[in-house]
Design an enzyme around this catalytic site. Structure first.
Site, mmCIF file in Angstrom:
data_model
loop_
_atom_site.group_PDB
_atom_site.id
_atom_site.type_symbol
_atom_site.label_atom_id
_atom_site.label_comp_id
_atom_site.label_asym_id
_atom_site.label_seq_id
_atom_site.Cartn_x
_atom_site.Cartn_y
_atom_site.Cartn_z
ATOM 1 N N ALA A 16 0.836 -1.205 0.000
ATOM 2 C CA ALA A 16 0.000 0.000 0.000
ATOM 3 C C ALA A 16 0.873 1.258 0.000
ATOM 4 O O ALA A 16 0.666 2.182 -0.800
ATOM 5 C CB ALA A 16 -0.927 -0.004 1.207
ATOM 6 N N LYS A 78 -2.515 -14.521 -14.919
ATOM 7 C CA LYS A 78 -3.667 -15.091 -14.207
ATOM 8 C C LYS A 78 -4.927 -14.792 -15.007
ATOM 9 O O LYS A 78 -5.187 -13.635 -15.334
ATOM 10 C CB LYS A 78 -3.758 -14.460 -12.807
#
Ligand code: FAD
Length: 492
Positions: A16, A78
């Site tokens: 973050a 993915k």
């Protein structure tokens, strides 16, 4: 209007913190001065390796080169998540990032498929989706006519390092050490600075709390409050462990349910990330570690690490001159890989509402309202996986199956079951395709389809379904194997 730079202090250097530093320094340039404080002694949570497709948009905004990023973070592609044992033990379904079939303005593809299924002429729902078929055949391509909608599995530690280099190249600075005290203005309560253990003070105008679960600024100092969602999402522990790869990486995450939660498997280029998520009311930490180690394959290369959490969200993500991002803003378990995405949308929101030195309450309220809506919509999607189980084999699953759920989710399930309709609300992350795939996968079958579909001749419907599946199969046939494409893509 002040033309002075706004001094932004980011507390915390996990995913973050460094994402915020990278984006704020690059996007706001000379309008800000960005300093990030982190502590090697405290470290980061060290997980968070599966992502979703909007990450590409965020990277494009920052002009991050995808190939360089994938090489540096040892990333793989993915295309979705395979859910195993969620509806009943021994069954699996796939939530892909693709679009299934073609919708019309009035009715979505699922309605054509439902009629085809009644007539016995439809294939599996996934056979009409390129990303689904490609994932299961271990294929991938991000180029030309065979381009898929993809995300990544990445190494969290390498990603933070990559972002640090990026942020520092755009002028952000790093301060190493423990924050000993958060200093506040006596009158306004605004944060004025962070006193480090060394005695130094890092002062600023706007503070971004990225200190992880502890929420050092937003909770311990500003007491924003926490809304627990444990009654809907009872898992409260995870154990993470890394293993050596035993086979080529597949282009999807595996989520394998067990008697008290579920286990993840995230294949990277150089290793595999594994972990188990569970509720300690139904399984002890020792049992979870033993079960995880028994279930995984490949040499274990890190010590199992227990992480505690409470699902829920910070009542206010922005209080006074402090905005919380990442784990300090709330936590939804990683079932749909949404946390890094939520960090990115928080950053985008802050960029769009960036106040400069003069922070208005209306800005704070708008930010908090948008954040709350976004979080709650994702929460409902995650609860769906637990609620719509048919498992009765353990106390945990019996609890999930019988628990009350938010009214907003109950309505969606009813609507889908009765009519086959799902929807994407404004500001919502998950598309109609996602809701449909997971509802079907969890065994919620609509009782009826849209009447418009009956206006189609049976033969016409058969041709339509056949052509759609054939087109998907042809696209996937012409794709290279994931491993081959990955090696070429990252070698360039
Ligand atoms: P952290 O990584 O905990 O960083 C906190 C930072 O604050 C550190 O740098 C620390 O040193 C610093 N700090 C704290 N206190 C002080 C202090 N007093 N002084 C100085 N510095 C301090 N997300 C996904 O998108 N996909 C996933 O697959 C996924 N899987 C997850 C699995 C689990 C089990 C968990 C728990 C989370 C998962 N997440 C996932 C979420 C993801 O890990 C986090 O969103 C992401 O890592 C961001 O963490 P953070 O930066 O907020 O906190």
């Amino acid at each position: 209007m002040s033309e002075q730079k706004t001094k932004v202090v980011i507390a915390g250097g996990g995913t973050a913190g460094w994402l915020a530093a990278a984006a704020l320094s690059q996007q706001l340039g000379s309008a800000v001065e960005v300093a990030l404080v982190e502590s090697a002694e405290i470290g980061t949570v060290g997980v968070g390796e599966a992502t979703i497709p909007p990450m590409k948009t965020f990277h494009r905004l920052l002009r991050i080169d995808e190939q360089e990023f994938m090489r540096t973070t040892h990333a793989t592609f993915k295309l979705g998540i395979q859910f195993e044992n969620w509806r009943v033990e021994g069954e699996k379904y796939f939530h892909s990032f693709g679009t299934t079939g073609r919708d019309t303005l009035v009715s979505e593809f699922i309605h054509f498929w439902l009629r085809g299924r009644d007539m016995g002429i439809a294939k599996d729902f996934g056979d009409y989706c390129v990303e689904f078929k490609a994932a299961l055949e271990n294929k991938c391509s991000t180029q030309g006519d065979t381009k898929v909608n993809h995300a990544f599995h990445l190494d969290a530690g390498l990603y933070a390092k990559y972002l640090r280099t990026f942020a520092e190249s755009h002028g952000a600075t790093q301060v190493e050490g423990n924050i000993a005290e958060v200093l506040q203005d006596n009158n306004s309560g605004y944060i004025t600075g962070l006193r480090m253990a060394s005695g130094d003070i890092v002062s600023g105008d706007l503070f971004v709390d990225c200190t992880g679960f502890r929420g050092l600024l937003i909770e311990q100092t500003l007491h924003a409050g926490y809304e627990s969602w444990e009654h809907w999402l009872p898992c409260n522990r995870a154990v993470a462990v890394q293993t050596a790869s035993v086979r080529d990486p597949v282009p999807y995450t595996r989520s394998i349910a067990h008697h008290a939660g579920w286990r993840w498997q995230i294949p990277l280029q150089h290793r595999v990330g594994n972990g188990t998520v569970f509720c300690n009311r139904y399984m002890s930490e020792d049992e979870a570690i033993a079960k995880l180690l028994a279930d995984i394959q490949g040499d274990v290369i890190t010590e199992p690490r227990v992480i505690q959490f409470q699902t829920g969200r910070r009542r206010k993500n922005w209080v006074k001159n402090c905005v919380a991002m990442g784990l300090s803003s709330g936590f939804l378990e990683p079932l749909e890989s949404t946390s890094i995405h939520l960090i990115m949308t928080s950053i985008m929101r802050l960029l769009q509402l960036f106040p400069g030195k003069d922070i208005q309450q209306a800005t704070i309220d708008e930010y908090n309202m948008q954040a709350a809506i976004e979080f709650e919509l994702i929460r409902d999607f995650i609860i769906l996986h637990y609620k719509a189980t048919e498992r009765e084999d353990s106390k945990f699953w019996r609890y999930c199956k019988r628990m009350d759920i938010p009214e907003s989710l109950a309505h969606r399930i009813d609507l889908f079951r009765e009519t086959g309709k799902s929807y994407q609300k404004e500001g919502e992350l998950f598309r109609l395709d996602s809701w449909t795939q997971v509802m079907l996968g969890q065994g919620i079958y609509p009782k009826r389809y849209h009447p418009m579909v009956d206006s189609m001749q049976a033969q016409e419907l058969e041709r339509f379904l056949h052509a759609t599946a054939a087109n998907v199969a042809a696209v996937v046939d012409s794709m290279p194997p994931h491993e081959k494409f990955l090696a070429e893509y990252c070698a360039i």
